[in-house]
Design a protein around this motif. Structure first.
Motif, mmCIF file in Angstrom:
data_model
loop_
_atom_site.group_PDB
_atom_site.id
_atom_site.type_symbol
_atom_site.label_atom_id
_atom_site.label_comp_id
_atom_site.label_asym_id
_atom_site.label_seq_id
_atom_site.Cartn_x
_atom_site.Cartn_y
_atom_site.Cartn_z
ATOM 1 N N THR A 171 -57.827 43.662 -0.067
ATOM 2 C CA THR A 171 -56.943 44.053 1.215
ATOM 3 C C THR A 171 -55.668 43.675 1.160
ATOM 4 O O THR A 171 -54.755 44.316 1.959
ATOM 5 N N ARG B 99 -51.176 43.975 11.509
ATOM 6 C CA ARG B 99 -52.700 43.560 11.182
ATOM 7 C C ARG B 99 -53.508 44.455 12.094
ATOM 8 O O ARG B 99 -54.763 44.877 11.485
ATOM 9 N N ARG C 80 -47.270 45.982 -7.415
ATOM 10 C CA ARG C 80 -47.607 44.667 -7.916
ATOM 11 C C ARG C 80 -46.473 43.918 -8.307
ATOM 12 O O ARG C 80 -46.493 42.876 -9.093
ATOM 13 N N ASP D 81 -47.927 32.646 4.598
ATOM 14 C CA ASP D 81 -49.395 33.332 5.260
ATOM 15 C C ASP D 81 -50.246 31.849 5.772
ATOM 16 O O ASP D 81 -50.959 32.391 6.507
HETATM 17 O O1 DC Z 1 -53.700 39.056 -2.124
HETATM 18 P P1 DC Z 1 -51.763 39.585 -2.182
HETATM 19 O O2 DC Z 1 -51.103 38.805 -3.066
HETATM 20 O O3 DC Z 1 -52.197 41.087 -2.779
HETATM 21 O O4 DC Z 1 -51.525 39.924 -0.701
HETATM 22 C C1 DC Z 1 -50.048 40.004 -0.335
HETATM 23 C C2 DC Z 1 -49.797 39.589 0.827
HETATM 24 O O5 DC Z 1 -50.376 40.189 1.831
HETATM 25 C C3 DC Z 1 -50.093 38.183 1.290
HETATM 26 O O6 DC Z 1 -48.884 37.236 0.706
HETATM 27 C C4 DC Z 1 -50.568 38.121 2.716
HETATM 28 C C5 DC Z 1 -50.992 39.353 2.902
HETATM 29 N N1 DC Z 1 -52.419 39.681 2.964
HETATM 30 C C6 DC Z 1 -52.863 39.282 4.395
HETATM 31 O O7 DC Z 1 -52.085 38.713 5.286
HETATM 32 N N2 DC Z 1 -54.022 39.406 4.777
HETATM 33 C C7 DC Z 1 -54.904 39.845 3.940
HETATM 34 N N3 DC Z 1 -56.419 39.950 4.176
HETATM 35 C C8 DC Z 1 -54.470 40.094 2.644
HETATM 36 C C9 DC Z 1 -53.131 39.943 2.142
#
Ligand code: DC
Length: 202
Positions: free
Chosen positions: A33, A86, A68, A162
């Motif tokens: 996600t 979201r 990435r 986060d």
């Molecule tokens: O898992 P990742 O590093 O690819 O995620 C990138 C950003 O996306 C992370 O810093 C916070 C956000 N994210 C989020 O808020 N909710 C999720 N379910 C997945 C990622």
């Protein structure tokens, strides 16, 4: 029949590797996600407003290698703090979670907000130093020029954002099984995850 495995945790804790291995082991579908938020973040770097980008997201947006990079990771963490972003991504994730044959979703709020009814919830974590070192080696292998200090600072900044946001902050669900991979091999971490899932399937 649906069976949902929710895997949450901070950046570079090993969620992605564990999720892919678990999905392959049980022949479940897998949704990273973070890619949804990265794709929205990438669109904002091109000048599209975040909410508009989230509402217009299509599957092909998730396939770009450019998602990435450290710049896109930071942009993703920023757009992920916007409640309307979201909200726009919830239905897609919940539909994926209920797909027939089982699903693994990895992210930050899968066990707490997206799939609170998931049959299995794992929270995969590791110290910031260990995670930064892993991310540094990954980026170096891809030929991206970054310093260890910068990667650690990025990891800490993303953790703070986060975990500190008011909408769906990163935290373990109350009934999540915690897997701390700081001193674990990837094989051991995958074996632990598989064992937890097998126990719930019985
Ligand atoms: O898992 P990742 O590093 O690819 O995620 C990138 C950003 O996306 C992370 O810093 C916070 C956000 N994210 C989020 O808020 N909710 C999720 N379910 C997945 C990622």
């Amino acid at each position: 029949m649906s069976f949902t495995v929710a895997i949450d945790g901070p950046a570079a804790a090993g969620k992605g590797t564990i999720s892919r291995a678990v999905a392959a082991h049980f022949a479940f579908g897998h949704l990273d996600t973070g890619l949804l938020y990265r794709a929205v973040g990438a669109h904002t770097l091109d000048g599209t407003p975040a909410v508009e980008a989230a509402q217009a997201l299509v599957a092909e947006d998730l396939e770009s290698d450019a998602l990435r990079t450290p710049a896109v990771a930071q942009a993703a963490s920023k757009v992920a703090a916007i409640p309307q972003v979201r909200a726009a991504l919830i239905d897609f994730q919940r539909a994926f979670a209920r797909r027939a044959g089982g699903a693994v979703l990895d992210g930050r709020d899968i066990g707490t907000v997206i799939c609170p009814e998931a049959e299995v919830k794992l929270y995969v974590t590791a110290s910031a130093e260990v995670r930064a070192e892993r991310r540094y080696l990954e980026l170096e292998a891809k030929g991206l020029l970054v310093s260890r200090e910068q990667v650690l600072a990025d990891v800490r900044e993303r953790d703070a954002r986060d975990m500190g946001r008011s909408d769906a902050p990163l935290k373990p669900a109350e009934d999540a099984v915690i897997i701390d991979t700081s001193d674990m091999s990837i094989e051991a971490a995958v074996a632990r995850a598989v064992a937890v899932i097998e126990a719930r399937r019985d």
